[in-house]
Design an enzyme around this catalytic site. Structure first.
Site, PDB file in Angstrom:
ATOM      1  CB  CYS A 195      -0.809  -0.103   1.098  1.00 58.24           C
ATOM      2  SG  CYS A 195      -2.028   1.277   1.330  1.00 58.24           S
TER       3      CYS A 195
ATOM      4  CG  HIS B 110      -5.582  -2.275  -1.607  1.00 60.19           C
ATOM      5  ND1 HIS B 110      -4.578  -3.083  -0.556  1.00 60.19           N
ATOM      6  CD2 HIS B 110      -5.004  -0.942  -1.353  1.00 60.19           C
ATOM      7  CE1 HIS B 110      -3.861  -2.005   0.008  1.00 60.19           C
ATOM      8  NE2 HIS B 110      -4.150  -0.777  -0.430  1.00 60.19           N
ATOM      9  CD  GLU B 111      -6.207   1.492  -3.969  1.00 61.06           C
ATOM     10  OE1 GLU B 111      -6.392   2.594  -3.281  1.00 61.06           O
ATOM     11  OE2 GLU B 111      -5.188   1.016  -4.467  1.00 61.06           O
TER      12      GLU B 111
ATOM     13  CG  HIS C 101      -7.208   3.089   1.049  1.00 60.32           C
ATOM     14  ND1 HIS C 101      -6.679   3.407   2.121  1.00 60.32           N
ATOM     15  CD2 HIS C 101      -6.630   2.376   0.243  1.00 60.32           C
ATOM     16  CE1 HIS C 101      -5.319   2.889   2.003  1.00 60.32           C
ATOM     17  NE2 HIS C 101      -5.162   2.213   0.831  1.00 60.32           N
TER      18      HIS C 101
END
Length: 189
Positions: free
Chosen positions: A109, A151-152, A155
């Site tokens: 990351c 993954h994004e 966030h």
């Protein structure tokens, strides 16, 4: 269905160029991320600048909170190279379906320089989103693209990749996380 909670809309995007990465444990990485309601030049500029930051830092994906802008925007290019692959901009994304099949994979990351850790994620997912012009779209993602997206997307929900690590993996990276925390505290002073 996994969904970002119904967040208020951003009134106006506040950008400070050039964009700089935000590093763990900066609280902006855990803050609520506002929906985009205005599909204007500021949004296009944000997306373009996010790609520049992503490529400059050798990433394949980047979420707006990682550059200190707490809105529901992510960009990615599975190749991580502006001359290869395809660039994707997803605004106000939602996961509508995810596979029961999962895969383990070492993830990194940009907000955690040089930290690697194994994370389990669904191997495919279907997502709804808007493009930079506000047009609604649907994509079915699998493999590497599904992993980057998830993954994004985390966030945008205020989740970080170490939140998804097993206890054993988390124990392996705990010392590195502590170093990030110590550096952050020293920089605040």
């Amino acid at each position: 269905m996994e969904e970002i909670k119904d967040s208020p809309a951003a009134e106006k995007l506040e950008l400070s160029l050039p964009l700089d990465l935000v590093y763990y444990p900066d609280p902006r990485l855990r803050a609520e991320n506002l929906r985009i309601a205005n599909f204007d030049e500021d949004l296009s500029t944000l997306a373009q600048e996010m790609f520049k930051t992503m490529y400059r830092t050798k990433g394949v994906g980047l979420a707006a909170p990682q550059v200190g802008v707490n809105v529901q925007v992510m960009v990615y290019n599975p190749e991580g190279d502006p001359t290869q692959g395809k660039e994707y901009v997803l605004v106000n994304p939602r996961v509508t379906k995810k596979s029961k099949a999962t895969e383990m994979f070492d993830e990194a990351c940009l907000s955690f320089p040089e930290l690697l850790g194994e994370v389990e994620r669904p191997s495919s997912c279907t997502v709804e989103f808007q493009d930079v012009n506000g047009k609604k779209k649907l994509m079915k993602l699998k493999g590497w693209q599904a992993r980057i997206f998830q993954h994004e997307y985390d966030h945008l929900e205020g989740k970080l990749f170490h939140d998804r690590m097993t206890e054993d993996v988390l124990n392996e990276v705990q010392q590195q996380l502590k170093v990030f925390e110590d550096v952050y505290e020293k920089q605040k002073k």
